[in-house]
Design an enzyme around this catalytic site. Structure first.
Site, PDB file in Angstrom:
ATOM      1  CB  ALA A  40      51.209 100.795  70.435  1.00 31.90           C
ATOM      2  CD  GLN A  82      38.285 103.938  78.097  1.00 32.90           C
ATOM      3  OE1 GLN A  82      38.057 102.730  78.090  1.00 32.90           O
ATOM      4  NE2 GLN A  82      37.804 104.756  79.021  1.00 32.90           N
ATOM      5  CB  SER A 126      40.797  94.347  83.726  1.00 31.92           C
ATOM      6  OG  SER A 126      40.712  93.024  83.211  1.00 31.92           O
ATOM      7  CE1 TYR A 150      45.283  94.322  80.529  1.00 24.85           C
ATOM      8  CE2 TYR A 150      43.758  92.652  81.340  1.00 24.85           C
ATOM      9  CZ  TYR A 150      43.990  93.896  80.794  1.00 24.85           C
ATOM     10  OH  TYR A 150      42.938  94.712  80.501  1.00 24.85           O
ATOM     11  CB  VAL A 180      34.226  95.342  75.978  1.00 28.47           C
ATOM     12  CG1 VAL A 180      33.395  96.357  75.207  1.00 28.47           C
ATOM     13  CG2 VAL A 180      34.233  95.664  77.471  1.00 28.47           C
ATOM     14  CG  ASN A 211      42.392  78.954  73.223  1.00 30.51           C
ATOM     15  OD1 ASN A 211      42.147  80.121  72.951  1.00 30.51           O
ATOM     16  ND2 ASN A 211      43.386  78.293  72.674  1.00 30.51           N
TER      17      ASN A 211
END
Length: 328
Positions: A40, A82, A126, A150, A180, A211
């Site tokens: 994906a 992962q 994360s 997320y 990373v 941004n």
């Protein structure tokens, strides 16, 4: 000590940026490596260097399918998980799919690993888990409220891993990745990470778009430091080092303005015109935290972590790889 030649590692998301680098590294260490990926977000070309290696097995499947997870983990001693749908903006645009992959898929992998009696389950956590916590540097036991779907999914991963450790005796270690970057990181697509995106824009003599005002800062972490952390987490014999989470970072921070300055400097060695490209500034991005900096003291103490690549050293390596492999 681990008997590499008779040890199988399952790397989920092994065709992705971090996963494919892990596959290549552990094949080079004579482990048997199984890659589970549904492509994906991963790419077959990331596997090209070792796809035909005798110690490599590719299983095309989806972590949202428990049977695929069970098939992939069969015979594995270790799992390096992962697989995930990354990106804060993607999760804001489509929270349901992010949750399906990052939470339901994660739970499937834990169940499969538990039932297969793997020795240890190391997973990609994360830095987004720190949410709105203000303190710097970030230390593992002080987090805030998540700022995106997320971030919620990655925090739920940690909660599930902790329950599987305490309830079922599955050894787990979470690695909170901090920004990373490095070879094989995809520069294309709406949710591409900032470094490969900036590199491609500069190589095409286009202005990178930042941004905000460029003063947001990050603990940019080169891929080889992350590989080291995965290896230390997988192989540690220290009983105090398991069933917990670690910051996976370099332990320094740089602003986005700093980052673009370094990229322009290193890329101008290949094309002098790049040094004069102007930066374009846009609006801040929803869900972004202003500053991120990791304390890596816990990883140093319990895992013997010793990151070898600063942002400058990592960027020089990454720029060389992108120029050689992706310059039109």
């Amino acid at each position: 000590m681990i008997d590499n030649e008779n040890t199988t590692i399952l790397i989920t998301g092994g065709a992705g940026f971090i996963g494919s680098n892990l596959c290549e590294y552990f094949i080079g260490k004579n482990y048997k490596v199984v890659c589970l990926d549904n492509f994906a977000t991963g790419h077959r070309h990331n596997l090209s260097a070792f796809i035909d290696h005798k110690n490599f097995t590719l299983i095309e499947g989806d972590i949202r399918n428990l049977e695929d997870c069970k098939k992939a983990v069969d015979g594995a001693s270790y799992v390096l998980h992962q697989s995930a749908l990354g990106s804060v903006p993607r999760s804001i645009n489509d929270p349901i799919t992010s949750n399906d992959v990052n939470v339901s898929g994660f739970l499937n992998m834990l169940v499969a690993a538990r039932d297969a009696k793997v020795k240890r389950f190391v997973y990609a956590a994360s830095s987004s888990t720190y949410g709105d916590s203000k303190g710097l540097p970030k230390v593992e036991d002080v987090i805030g409220k998540p700022l995106s779907p997320y971030a919620i999914t990655k925090y739920v991963n940690e909660l599930y891993a902790n329950i599987f450790s305490s309830s079922y005796g599955l050894e787990t270690i979470g690695l909170r990745y901090f920004n990373v970057f490095g070879r094989k990181q995809d520069p294309n697509g709406a949710y591409a990470a900032v470094i490969p995106k900036f590199v491609m824009q500069l190589m095409n003599n286009e202005s990178p778009v930042i941004n905000g005002d460029g003063n947001f800062s990050r603990d940019f972490t080169y891929i080889d430091n992350v590989i080291q952390m995965n290896e230390r987490a997988m192989t540690t014999q220290n009983p105090e080092a398991v069933n917990t989470v670690y910051n996976t970072a370099y332990g320094d921070r740089n602003t986005l303005n700093d980052l673009v300055g370094y990229l322009k400097e290193y890329l101008s060695d290949y094309d002098a015109k790049i040094a004069n490209i102007e930066v374009v500034y846009g609006p801040n991005r929803a869900g972004d935290i202003p500053h991120s900096l990791a304390s890596i003291d816990k990883a140093k103490e319990l895992l013997g972590y010793d990151p070898q690549f600063s942002i400058k050293e990592g960027l020089k390596e990454a720029v060389g790889w992108y120029w050689e492999n992706l310059k039109n």
